[in-house]
Write an enzyme that holds these catalytic residues in place. Structure first.
Site, PDB file in Angstrom:
ATOM      1  CE  LYS A   1      36.253  13.523 -26.843  1.00  0.00           C
ATOM      2  NZ  LYS A   1      36.263  14.015 -25.541  1.00  0.00           N
TER       3      LYS A   1
ATOM      4  CB  VAL B   1      41.916   4.182 -19.008  1.00  0.00           C
ATOM      5  CG1 VAL B   1      40.534   3.586 -18.776  1.00  0.00           C
ATOM      6  CG2 VAL B   1      42.734   3.279 -19.927  1.00  0.00           C
TER       7      VAL B   1
ATOM      8  CB  ALA C   1      41.871  10.454 -19.874  1.00  0.00           C
ATOM      9  N   GLY C   2      38.661  11.590 -20.575  1.00  0.00           N
ATOM     10  CA  GLY C   2      38.016  12.647 -21.364  1.00  0.00           C
ATOM     11  C   GLY C   2      38.619  12.773 -22.752  1.00  0.00           C
ATOM     12  CG  LEU C   3      42.261  12.355 -23.413  1.00  0.00           C
ATOM     13  CD1 LEU C   3      43.667  11.811 -23.132  1.00  0.00           C
ATOM     14  CD2 LEU C   3      42.364  13.733 -24.067  1.00  0.00           C
TER      15      LEU C   3
ATOM     16  N   GLY D   1      39.014   7.460 -25.394  1.00  0.00           N
ATOM     17  CA  GLY D   1      39.821   6.260 -25.635  1.00  0.00           C
ATOM     18  C   GLY D   1      38.986   5.056 -26.056  1.00  0.00           C
TER      19      GLY D   1
ATOM     20  CB  SER E   1      34.624   6.822 -28.376  1.00  0.00           C
ATOM     21  OG  SER E   1      33.820   7.007 -27.243  1.00  0.00           O
ATOM     22  CB  THR E   2      39.334   6.476 -30.678  1.00  0.00           C
ATOM     23  OG1 THR E   2      39.989   6.537 -31.942  1.00  0.00           O
ATOM     24  CG2 THR E   2      40.331   6.050 -29.631  1.00  0.00           C
TER      25      THR E   2
ATOM     26  CG  ASP F   1      32.811  11.336 -27.463  1.00  0.00           C
ATOM     27  OD1 ASP F   1      32.158  12.334 -27.831  1.00  0.00           O
ATOM     28  OD2 ASP F   1      33.413  11.268 -26.374  1.00  0.00           O
TER      29      ASP F   1
HETATM   30  P1  ATP Z   1      34.925   9.966 -23.330  1.00  0.00           P
HETATM   31  O1  ATP Z   1      35.905  11.089 -23.580  1.00  0.00           O
HETATM   32  O2  ATP Z   1      34.325   9.381 -24.614  1.00  0.00           O
HETATM   33  O3  ATP Z   1      33.908  10.233 -22.287  1.00  0.00           O
HETATM   34  P2  ATP Z   1      36.932   8.727 -21.725  1.00  0.00           P
HETATM   35  O4  ATP Z   1      38.217   9.023 -22.440  1.00  0.00           O
HETATM   36  O5  ATP Z   1      36.583   9.626 -20.589  1.00  0.00           O
HETATM   37  O6  ATP Z   1      35.763   8.721 -22.778  1.00  0.00           O
HETATM   38  P3  ATP Z   1      37.481   5.914 -21.759  1.00  0.00           P
HETATM   39  O7  ATP Z   1      38.974   5.881 -21.829  1.00  0.00           O
HETATM   40  O8  ATP Z   1      36.738   5.554 -22.988  1.00  0.00           O
HETATM   41  O9  ATP Z   1      36.953   7.288 -21.171  1.00  0.00           O
HETATM   42  O10 ATP Z   1      37.086   4.932 -20.545  1.00  0.00           O
HETATM   43  C1  ATP Z   1      35.864   4.998 -19.862  1.00  0.00           C
HETATM   44  C2  ATP Z   1      35.600   3.621 -19.212  1.00  0.00           C
HETATM   45  O11 ATP Z   1      35.285   2.703 -20.240  1.00  0.00           O
HETATM   46  C3  ATP Z   1      36.792   3.062 -18.479  1.00  0.00           C
HETATM   47  O12 ATP Z   1      36.515   3.057 -17.114  1.00  0.00           O
HETATM   48  C4  ATP Z   1      37.011   1.659 -19.020  1.00  0.00           C
HETATM   49  O13 ATP Z   1      36.930   0.684 -18.007  1.00  0.00           O
HETATM   50  C5  ATP Z   1      35.876   1.423 -19.983  1.00  0.00           C
HETATM   51  N1  ATP Z   1      36.308   0.917 -21.311  1.00  0.00           N
HETATM   52  C6  ATP Z   1      35.619   0.055 -22.066  1.00  0.00           C
HETATM   53  N2  ATP Z   1      36.251  -0.193 -23.222  1.00  0.00           N
HETATM   54  C7  ATP Z   1      37.371   0.535 -23.228  1.00  0.00           C
HETATM   55  C8  ATP Z   1      38.431   0.692 -24.171  1.00  0.00           C
HETATM   56  N3  ATP Z   1      38.466   0.031 -25.338  1.00  0.00           N
HETATM   57  N4  ATP Z   1      39.415   1.574 -23.844  1.00  0.00           N
HETATM   58  C9  ATP Z   1      39.382   2.256 -22.684  1.00  0.00           C
HETATM   59  N5  ATP Z   1      38.412   2.115 -21.747  1.00  0.00           N
HETATM   60  C10 ATP Z   1      37.415   1.265 -22.014  1.00  0.00           C
END
Ligand code: ATP
Length: 317
Positions: free
Chosen positions: A11, A100, A102-104, A106, A108-109, A141
């Site tokens: 997202k 990873v 990244a604010g996307l 990842g 959560s989905t 999320d």
């Molecule tokens: P959000 O936008 O919800 O804040 P995000 O995109 O910033 O999330 P994620 O990619 O979800 O961040 O990763 C945040 C941390 O969660 C990472 O440092 C990773 O080690 C950990 N993590 C745990 N499970 C997962 C997964 N299934 N996919 C990616 N990262 C994961």
């Protein structure tokens, strides 16, 4: 069926406003969330042992209990012990395409996909709102990621109101591979720096968050007007992330200066920056231009588009 393959889309935040502190310690937020075509593939299989196993092709993603997908399976096992006993354990394979931290959303989905996948594997027949409620216990999320599309999210980000789906906007995403921003750090720093301006009284808190419903960006979304949406993009977290990560600020400025870009913004807590376009051709062109303007192997650029769904089953065996 003993196995399901699901698409788990990322997202972006078209709008993110921090209103204040909630009594439960979270921030009261007002957001507009949008699913995009960039997605992971999640396979869930029943296995004969009573364990939960996670595999992932991405070296930075943990495969132990700290993986949000693992925690989603554990939650289902705890909530539905009879089904867990009947159908056995679960193996989860994550084919990670979403950058990873990244604010996307990842993680959560991925968690949302596991909830949907196990609901099917164990023939539980949960409703969308039951899945969203379970998701809310894993992360703010996760509820949005279940049905995806376009939605207003208030509260912790878990109170959802669907908006008409946007399927007509193209996107370029830019993310430095080695740059990660911790979401808890971004919110904590925001509170330290801007907490003085928070709304304190709890009645006003929710009312102010709900004001987004009648705001200009919602009108632009309802009108499906990409140019207007792009003019109204907003993210309070840019105020804390951009000063600390000059590369992200530079990327945002480079996007803003390209012809054809309707608007640009950081997504969530960053560091991904996105730009919006009316056509795929313009998006592809700007991707090339940004690649030439910032010569750095570390910078990943993706062309994608807004999509109208969240977790989707692609096959079952
Ligand atoms: P959000 O936008 O919800 O804040 P995000 O995109 O910033 O999330 P994620 O990619 O979800 O961040 O990763 C945040 C941390 O969660 C990472 O440092 C990773 O080690 C950990 N993590 C745990 N499970 C997962 C997964 N299934 N996919 C990616 N990262 C994961």
């Amino acid at each position: 069926m003993r196995s399901y393959s699901l698409i788990a889309p990322a997202k972006i935040n078209l709008y993110l406003e921090i209103i204040g502190d909630r009594p439960d310690g979270y921030h009261e937020l007002s957001m507009i969330l949008q699913s995009i075509g960039l997605a992971d593939q999640i396979d869930v299989h029943s296995i004969s042992t009573d364990s939960i196993r996670v595999r992932c092709n991405h070296p930075q993603v943990p495969t132990d209990k700290s993986n949000l997908a693992y925690r989603a399976a554990e939650l289902m096992a705890m909530q539905f012990p009879q089904a867990f006993a009947q159908y056995g354990g679960v193996e989860i394979s994550i084919n990670k395409q979403i950058p990873v931290a990244a604010g996307l959303a990842g993680g959560s989905t991925n968690a949302a996909a596991v909830l949907v996948g196990i609901d099917l594997l164990w023939k539980l027949g949960l409703t969308q709102s039951e899945l969203e409620e379970l998701g809310g216990t894993l992360g703010s999320d996760v509820p949005f990621c279940v049905a995806g599309g376009t939605a207003i999210a208030t509260g912790r980000g878990d109170q959802l109101s669907p908006l008409p789906s946007l399927d007509n906007i193209y996107i370029v995403l830019g993310k430095y591979r080695s740059l990660e921003v911790s979401t808890p750090w971004a919110y904590k720093t925001y509170r330290e720096q801007f907490g003085d301006s928070y709304i304190r009284d709890s009645d006003n808190l929710a009312a102010r968050a709900n004001a987004v419903h009648s705001g200009a960006i919602v009108k632009a979304v309802v009108d499906k007007n990409p140019g207007e949406i792009a003019q109204k993009l907003h993210n309070d977290l840019e105020r804390v992330v951009l000063p600390v990560y000059p590369q992200v600020l530079e990327l945002r400025e480079v996007f803003a200066n390209q012809e054809g870009v309707l608007g640009t913004m950081m997504s969530g807590s960053g560091p991904t920056v996105f730009a919006l376009f009316e056509s795929q051709q313009e998006a592809e062109q700007v991707k090339l231009q940004v690649k030439e303007a910032i010569i750095d192997e570390d910078l990943e650029l993706f062309v994608t588009r807004t999509i109208t769904h969240g977790i989707k089953v692609v096959s079952s065996v």
